[in-house]
Enzyme design. Structure first.
Site, PDB file in Angstrom:
ATOM      1  N   GLU A 125      85.515  45.575  32.162  1.00 34.23           N
ATOM      2  CA  GLU A 125      85.632  44.122  32.256  1.00 34.23           C
ATOM      3  C   GLU A 125      84.433  43.630  33.046  1.00 34.23           C
ATOM      4  OE1 GLU A 125      90.434  43.306  31.760  1.00 34.23           O
ATOM      5  OE2 GLU A 125      89.499  42.828  33.677  1.00 34.23           O
TER       6      GLU A 125
ATOM      7  N   ASP B 266      90.230  33.353  41.743  1.00 33.69           N
ATOM      8  CA  ASP B 266      89.773  34.565  42.411  1.00 33.69           C
ATOM      9  C   ASP B 266      89.850  34.454  43.916  1.00 33.69           C
ATOM     10  OD1 ASP B 266      88.892  36.472  40.341  1.00 33.69           O
ATOM     11  OD2 ASP B 266      87.657  34.774  39.699  1.00 33.69           O
TER      12      ASP B 266
ATOM     13  N   TYR C 144      96.917  41.587  29.819  1.00 29.86           N
ATOM     14  CA  TYR C 144      96.611  41.871  31.216  1.00 29.86           C
ATOM     15  C   TYR C 144      97.752  41.293  32.045  1.00 29.86           C
ATOM     16  CZ  TYR C 144      93.591  41.947  35.427  1.00 29.86           C
ATOM     17  OH  TYR C 144      93.034  42.162  36.666  1.00 29.86           O
TER      18      TYR C 144
END
Ligand code: PLP
Lengths: 403, 271
Positions: free
Chosen positions: B49, B60, B175
């Protein structure tokens, strides 16, 4: 060009205003937004909730805010008559508190004991800290480290009110980074935390919810203007940062034919200088902070730093509903420079005995340009979104004065 | 069959788990990205990734934010990331590369131009963090038409309906974000992951990778017991951050080898 539907009924169920708005967030936030959406729907359809909101606006904020005919300013300009919607007279000194009360009541309905907020200049942070104290909630305010330095008085104000102020060191260390950090807090603490966003941006339902709470401004004007002048104004003028004071006064006027809606952006050192904060008139569509809207961005899609003398307008995006009103031609968007806003600031002080916020001075500056081009029987309604006490330092510095 | 599907098929045939490390393109320096990618493969990565840096990485945590900021300071852009993937492909034609990033750089390039350029560069999939299924049907369709997999996230809070939605629109793998919060946050709840995994694996009908919060060989092994793939991001960025420039590539390879060895101790299919 697309045209706005009549009657105006935006956004759609998923928060879209034409191609703008929507829910552009990571999967981890989706359930929180679904929960908020359901809670807000329940609240706004609940007469007891709306009655309490109105009660608080009346007795705690001091609404309705008056409309004032700025005669000396109008005479000096020699054209259209200028009327001011006095949001500067609200408790805490700006329109921001209307929205904070609405969202804090939704938070209480949802049983969330902790509220968080992002702030740039500190106005929304102060308003959030104020209502958190009022309702007995824990309050954390995220503020870019740069802004913490520039706005020491507001930082202290928030602390007096019992809030914790967290300086944000990431990115450009300003408002947009504070918003990112508040989102991160929210996604981590969803179980007990409500995120009070300060403007008509963010993912659905925020742009709609904040607009609805701020729409009290325009609804009052719809009643007050005919009482004062016998009719509705020809133009409604408001400054646009994220766009909440403008959406608040525009929204009730969207379906009123013949009323021009004019949003005034911050041209900073000039649109050509590249140092400005004019997302609608100087930007391009993109995705930021949970919605699609006009953004100030580089060719490869990075968000760029903005500049305005007024911290409250210093934001690289804008509420998605403004993007839609622009594309559909229902509203016009223009800008004025730092210098023009400062001149309008001083003029209002001298001619009317009112010290306006630098944000609001942008709307005044454009009204001052427009008024002389129109006959004396035309009416311009300007949203005086806040008072200028918080801007003393900035203005004094520009005049070479140190406290 | 796509490169991603090929990888999962051969792993499943031998009862192994996929190891999916994440690095940010351009961090710590653009010229180290391709060597780092090869080191990941040498250390035992099955899929890479590759983070596309963005100025406002809302989902994030601090570690990946810092990586993003360093990369942007190094002049990284989506176009340059695609050029790095091309370079990587010059000597590696087997390891799938999935771009991970935010919507705005893609929209600024234009979805059609992005899909064409990514396909030409040898990209295999894209995970756009702030594109939930309902906002990116056209994008997902365009990616698939270009032979690439749109990868989607699921979270502990995702509803049954959500699981069905990503199963329809996504491909390649899913994911699963193993904790609430942002990348790099603290505690990982193994019991929660183990409890949710069977339902999710069955619900989506494709391999499921688990990430957010996996920090070492031991946590990777425990997650590998129940998932098809293990994703490690912030911990690798820290390895890069804490290494002298000239040792970053070797240290990352070493770290990945340790995780690989732990994953290879697992016997049989995910429980
Ligand atoms: C007085 C005042 N007006 C306007 C703004 C700009 O925000 P908005 O465009 O959401 O009204 C601010 C923001 O801090 C403000 O304090």
């Amino acid at each position: 060009m697309q045209t706005a539907d009549k009657p105006y009924r935006f956004p759609d169920a998923r928060g879209h205003f034409g191609p703008y708005g929507g829910v552009f967030v990571a999967e981890t936030l989706i359930p929180a937004l679904d929960e908020l959406n359901a809670a807000y729907e329940a609240c706004r359809n609940n007469p007891a909730f709306m009655a309490e909101f109105e009660y608080e606006l009346k007795h705690y904020v001091g609404r309705p805010s008056p409309i004032y005919h700025a005669r000396r300013m109008s005479d000096a300009l020699g054209g259209a008559q200028i009327y001011l919607k006095r949001e500067d007279l609200n408790h805490t000194g700006a329109h921001k508190v209307n929205n904070c009360i609405g969202q804090a009541l939704v938070a209480r309905y949802m049983g969330k004991p902790r509220v968080i907020a992002e702030t740039g200049a500190g106005q929304h942070g102060v308003a959030t800290a104020t209502v958190a104290a009022r309702y007995g909630m824990e309050c954390v305010v995220y503020m870019g480290a740069e802004d913490v330095k520039r706005q020491a008085a507001n930082v202290y104000r928030m602390k007096l009110l019992g809030a914790k102020v967290v300086p944000v060191e990431s990115g450009s260390r300003t408002l947009k980074d504070a918003l990112n950090e508040a989102m991160r807090d929210w996604v981590t603490n969803i179980h007990n935390t409500f995120y009070i966003i300060g403007t008509v941006a963010g993912p659905h339902p925020y742009p709609m919810m904040v607009r609805d709470f701020q729409a009290v401004i325009g609804k009052e004007c719809l009643v007050q203007m005919p009482e004062m002048t016998g009719r509705q104004p020809d133009c409604v003028i408001a400054c646009v940062g994220g766009g909440s004071n403008a959406m608040g006064i525009f929204h009730p006027y969207i379906d009123v034919a013949g009323v021009r809606l004019i949003g005034v952006e911050a041209y900073g050192e000039g649109l050509e200088s590249g140092r400005h904060a004019a997302s609608l008139t100087g930007g391009t569509p993109g995705v930021l902070h949970g919605n699609r809207t006009y953004l100030l961005q580089s060719d490869d899609g990075q968000i760029i730093e903005t500049h305005s003398i007024s911290a409250g307008l210093d934001y690289p995006g804008v509420g998605p509903e403004h993007a839609w009103l622009k594309d559909s031609d229902r509203a016009e968007y223009v800008g004025v420079t730092d210098e023009e806003a400062l001149a309008a600031f001083h003029n209002l002080c001298h001619l009317e005995g009112i010290i306006p916020a630098l944000e609001s001075s942008h709307a005044l500056a454009y009204a001052a340009k427009l008024a002389p081009t129109l006959p004396r029987d035309k009416i311009l309604l300007v949203n005086l979104s806040g008072r200028g006490d918080k801007d003393m330092h900035t203005v004094a510095e520009k005049s070479g004065i140190q406290f | 069959m796509s490169r991603i599907q090929t990888v999962f098929q051969s792993l499943q045939a031998s009862g192994r788990r996929a190891l999916i490390p994440f690095i940010t393109a351009g961090d710590p320096a653009p010229e180290l990205t391709v060597p780092l990618m090869h080191a990941l493969v040498d250390g035992g990565a099955d899929i890479i990734e590759l983070g596309v840096p963005f100025s406002d990485p809302m989902a994030d945590g601090p570690t990946i934010q810092r990586a993003s900021e360093r990369a942007l300071l190094n002049g990284m852009s989506l176009r340059k990331v695609l050029a790095l993937v091309s370079d990587f492909r010059a000597t590696n034609s087997d390891t799938p590369v999935v771009l991970m990033g935010y919507a705005n750089p893609i929209e600024a390039m234009g979805v059609d131009r992005f899909v064409a350029a990514a396909g030409a560069a040898g990209v295999d999939g894209a995970l756009v963090v702030d594109y939930p299924p309902e906002e990116c049907e056209a994008f997902a369709r365009a990616l698939k038409a270009g032979g690439m997999d749109p990868i989607f996230l699921l979270a502990p809070t995702s509803t049954e309906q959500r699981i069905r939605e990503v199963a329809t629109i996504g491909s390649g793998y899913i994911y699963y974000v193993s904790l609430k919060g942002v990348t790099g946050s603290g505690a990982l709840d193994f019991n929660d992951v183990a409890a949710r995994m069977p339902q999710i694996r069955q619900g989506v009908g494709m391999p499921v990778g688990v990430g957010f919060g996996i920090r070492d060989a031991e946590s990777a092994r425990r997650i590998g017991e129940v998932a098809d793939a293990v994703v490690i991001g912030s911990r690798i960025i820290e390895e890069i951050e804490n290494s002298p420039r000239d040792q970053a590539v070797a240290r990352v390879k070493n770290f990945v080898e340790g995780v690989r060895a732990a994953l290879d101790q697992i016997q049989g299919a995910p429980r």
